[in-house]
Design an enzyme around this catalytic site. Structure first.
Site, PDB file in Angstrom:
ATOM      1  N   GLY A  49       0.782  -1.237   0.000  1.00  0.00           N
ATOM      2  CA  GLY A  49       0.000   0.000   0.000  1.00  0.00           C
ATOM      3  C   GLY A  49       0.807   1.277   0.000  1.00  0.00           C
ATOM      4  O   GLY A  49       0.366   2.280  -0.528  1.00  0.00           O
ATOM      5  N   GLU A  88       3.541   5.126   6.251  1.00  0.00           N
ATOM      6  CA  GLU A  88       2.390   4.233   6.048  1.00  0.00           C
ATOM      7  C   GLU A  88       1.327   4.957   5.225  1.00  0.00           C
ATOM      8  O   GLU A  88       1.167   6.174   5.335  1.00  0.00           O
ATOM      9  CB  GLU A  88       1.804   3.905   7.419  1.00  0.00           C
ATOM     10  CG  GLU A  88       1.539   2.509   7.829  1.00  0.00           C
ATOM     11  CD  GLU A  88       1.044   1.463   6.887  1.00  0.00           C
ATOM     12  OE1 GLU A  88       1.086   1.624   5.653  1.00  0.00           O
ATOM     13  OE2 GLU A  88       0.595   0.448   7.404  1.00  0.00           O
ATOM     14  N   ASP A 127      -5.496   1.901  10.177  1.00  0.00           N
ATOM     15  CA  ASP A 127      -6.897   1.513  10.359  1.00  0.00           C
ATOM     16  C   ASP A 127      -7.035   0.955  11.789  1.00  0.00           C
ATOM     17  O   ASP A 127      -7.165   1.721  12.731  1.00  0.00           O
ATOM     18  CB  ASP A 127      -7.212   0.487   9.264  1.00  0.00           C
ATOM     19  CG  ASP A 127      -8.659   0.054   9.206  1.00  0.00           C
ATOM     20  OD1 ASP A 127      -9.546   0.882   9.405  1.00  0.00           O
ATOM     21  OD2 ASP A 127      -8.914  -1.139   8.952  1.00  0.00           O
ATOM     22  N   THR A 128      -6.934  -0.351  11.965  1.00  0.00           N
ATOM     23  CA  THR A 128      -6.972  -0.903  13.326  1.00  0.00           C
ATOM     24  C   THR A 128      -5.688  -0.576  14.086  1.00  0.00           C
ATOM     25  O   THR A 128      -5.661  -0.597  15.305  1.00  0.00           O
ATOM     26  CB  THR A 128      -7.123  -2.438  13.311  1.00  0.00           C
ATOM     27  OG1 THR A 128      -5.956  -3.018  12.710  1.00  0.00           O
ATOM     28  CG2 THR A 128      -8.356  -2.878  12.549  1.00  0.00           C
ATOM     29  N   GLY A 129      -4.626  -0.308  13.356  1.00  0.00           N
ATOM     30  CA  GLY A 129      -3.329  -0.027  13.969  1.00  0.00           C
ATOM     31  C   GLY A 129      -2.439  -1.257  14.098  1.00  0.00           C
ATOM     32  O   GLY A 129      -1.281  -1.160  14.491  1.00  0.00           O
ATOM     33  N   LEU A 137       0.827  -1.331  11.753  1.00  0.00           N
ATOM     34  CA  LEU A 137       1.840  -0.388  12.188  1.00  0.00           C
ATOM     35  C   LEU A 137       2.457  -0.833  13.514  1.00  0.00           C
ATOM     36  O   LEU A 137       3.679  -0.759  13.697  1.00  0.00           O
ATOM     37  CB  LEU A 137       1.242   1.020  12.317  1.00  0.00           C
ATOM     38  CG  LEU A 137       2.246   2.132  12.552  1.00  0.00           C
ATOM     39  CD1 LEU A 137       3.305   2.168  11.459  1.00  0.00           C
ATOM     40  CD2 LEU A 137       1.541   3.487  12.634  1.00  0.00           C
ATOM     41  N   ASP A 188      -5.756  -0.648  -2.207  1.00  0.00           N
ATOM     42  CA  ASP A 188      -6.595  -1.503  -3.046  1.00  0.00           C
ATOM     43  C   ASP A 188      -7.896  -1.905  -2.375  1.00  0.00           C
ATOM     44  O   ASP A 188      -7.998  -1.991  -1.152  1.00  0.00           O
ATOM     45  CB  ASP A 188      -5.843  -2.775  -3.433  1.00  0.00           C
ATOM     46  CG  ASP A 188      -5.699  -3.734  -2.254  1.00  0.00           C
ATOM     47  OD1 ASP A 188      -5.073  -3.343  -1.249  1.00  0.00           O
ATOM     48  OD2 ASP A 188      -6.244  -4.857  -2.328  1.00  0.00           O
ATOM     49  N   ARG A 197      -5.371   0.158  -7.301  1.00  0.00           N
ATOM     50  CA  ARG A 197      -4.045   0.614  -6.890  1.00  0.00           C
ATOM     51  C   ARG A 197      -3.487   1.659  -7.852  1.00  0.00           C
ATOM     52  O   ARG A 197      -2.762   2.546  -7.457  1.00  0.00           O
ATOM     53  CB  ARG A 197      -3.056  -0.563  -6.847  1.00  0.00           C
ATOM     54  CG  ARG A 197      -3.195  -1.455  -5.636  1.00  0.00           C
ATOM     55  CD  ARG A 197      -1.945  -2.305  -5.475  1.00  0.00           C
ATOM     56  NE  ARG A 197      -2.159  -3.460  -4.613  1.00  0.00           N
ATOM     57  CZ  ARG A 197      -2.157  -3.421  -3.293  1.00  0.00           C
ATOM     58  NH1 ARG A 197      -1.971  -2.281  -2.662  1.00  0.00           N
ATOM     59  NH2 ARG A 197      -2.347  -4.513  -2.585  1.00  0.00           N
TER      60      ARG A 197
HETATM   61  P1  IMP Z   1      -4.428  -1.888  10.037  1.00  0.00           P
HETATM   62  O1  IMP Z   1      -3.396  -2.923  10.372  1.00  0.00           O
HETATM   63  O2  IMP Z   1      -5.820  -2.376  10.336  1.00  0.00           O
HETATM   64  O3  IMP Z   1      -4.149  -0.538  10.634  1.00  0.00           O
HETATM   65  O4  IMP Z   1      -4.448  -1.724   8.497  1.00  0.00           O
HETATM   66  C1  IMP Z   1      -3.392  -1.323   7.837  1.00  0.00           C
HETATM   67  C2  IMP Z   1      -3.383  -1.782   6.413  1.00  0.00           C
HETATM   68  O5  IMP Z   1      -4.640  -2.290   5.961  1.00  0.00           O
HETATM   69  C3  IMP Z   1      -3.104  -0.590   5.564  1.00  0.00           C
HETATM   70  O6  IMP Z   1      -1.725  -0.374   5.431  1.00  0.00           O
HETATM   71  C4  IMP Z   1      -3.766  -0.960   4.274  1.00  0.00           C
HETATM   72  O7  IMP Z   1      -2.907  -1.728   3.480  1.00  0.00           O
HETATM   73  C5  IMP Z   1      -4.968  -1.777   4.702  1.00  0.00           C
HETATM   74  N1  IMP Z   1      -6.159  -0.925   4.818  1.00  0.00           N
HETATM   75  C6  IMP Z   1      -6.758  -0.448   5.934  1.00  0.00           C
HETATM   76  N2  IMP Z   1      -7.808   0.315   5.645  1.00  0.00           N
HETATM   77  C7  IMP Z   1      -7.877   0.352   4.299  1.00  0.00           C
HETATM   78  C8  IMP Z   1      -8.753   1.018   3.377  1.00  0.00           C
HETATM   79  O8  IMP Z   1      -9.698   1.755   3.721  1.00  0.00           O
HETATM   80  N3  IMP Z   1      -8.490   0.808   2.063  1.00  0.00           N
HETATM   81  C9  IMP Z   1      -7.474   0.029   1.607  1.00  0.00           C
HETATM   82  N4  IMP Z   1      -6.636  -0.597   2.434  1.00  0.00           N
HETATM   83  C10 IMP Z   1      -6.827  -0.446   3.765  1.00  0.00           C
HETATM   84 MG    MG Z   2      -0.133  -0.134   4.323  1.00  0.00          MG
END
Ligand code: IMP
Ligand code: MG
Length: 181
Positions: free
Chosen positions: A44, A104, A108-110, A113, A164, A170
């Site tokens: 991403g 990054e 989203d959920t974190g 990261l 995506d 993308r």
């Molecule tokens: P997390 O681990 O839930 O914070 O998500 C992180 C990863 O999920 C990001 O780096 C994205 O690759 C993917 N992601 C989270 N939300 C979205 C979205 O709204 N669209 C596309 N990819 C997402």
């Molecule tokens: Mg990402």
């Protein structure tokens, strides 16, 4: 599975580049006399790291900036997080004793990261900070420090600019909300 949907534009190419330039100006001030390793999280974050590193150059941080990538995959497909984080690519160069900034695309959920921070901390950088273009604070499941944030957005699934929806969009140069019909 791809559901019927359409895209509502959220941020245009121009808005994205303006925001990146703003972030770069702040980061350039903070790392004025330091060597900096930017680390992108694949897939991403590729477009962002490219554009952000060029914006840093224009903001005055030139040969002191290096870039590298780690691969993390937390989504098998579609929009539902599996909760699992799979590492798909190791760093090319050592970051021991170096200043590191994780770049990054979206937090989203974190979880992604937080995992990246844990992995990179173990490699003993001199400092470790984080930047994200987009953040969805209402979706956070893990407390994660994000120093530089482009935009906070509501709980909507977004695509484009390397983000995506089930491997689609993308290559779309702007960022849009995926709206299910
Ligand atoms: P997390 O681990 O839930 O914070 O998500 C992180 C990863 O999920 C990001 O780096 C994205 O690759 C993917 N992601 C989270 N939300 C979205 C979205 O709204 N669209 C596309 N990819 C997402
Ligand atoms: Mg990402």
């Amino acid at each position: 599975m791809v559901k019927p949907h359409h895209i509502d534009i959220l941020f245009t190419e121009e808005q994205i580049q303006e925001k990146i330039a703003e972030l770069a100006a702040v980061v350039a001030r903070d790392y004025l006399d330091k060597e900096l390793v930017l680390i992108g999280i694949l897939h991403g974050g590729a477009a962002l790291l490219t554009d952000f590193s060029r914006a840093l150059w224009k903001a005055g941080l030139t040969t002191s900036v290096h870039k590298d990538y780690i691969g993390i995959s937390s989504y098998e497909s579609g929009v539902d997080s599996t909760g699992r984080v799979v590492f798909t690519k190791e760093l090319k160069n050592s970051i021991k004793g170096r200043h590191v900034l994780i770049v990054e695309d979206i937090v989203d959920t974190g979880r992604s990261l937080a995992s990246a921070i844990e992995i990179l901390k173990a490699k003993e950088p001199k400092s470790l900070e984080t930047l994200t273009l987009l953040s969805k604070p209402s979706r956070r499941e893990v407390e994660v420090p994000v120093k530089y944030i482009g935009w906070e957005i509501p709980n909507t699934f977004v695509a484009g600019y390397d983000l995506d929806y089930d491997e689609m969009y993308r290559t779309m140069p702007y960022i849009g909300s995926v709206v299910f019909d």
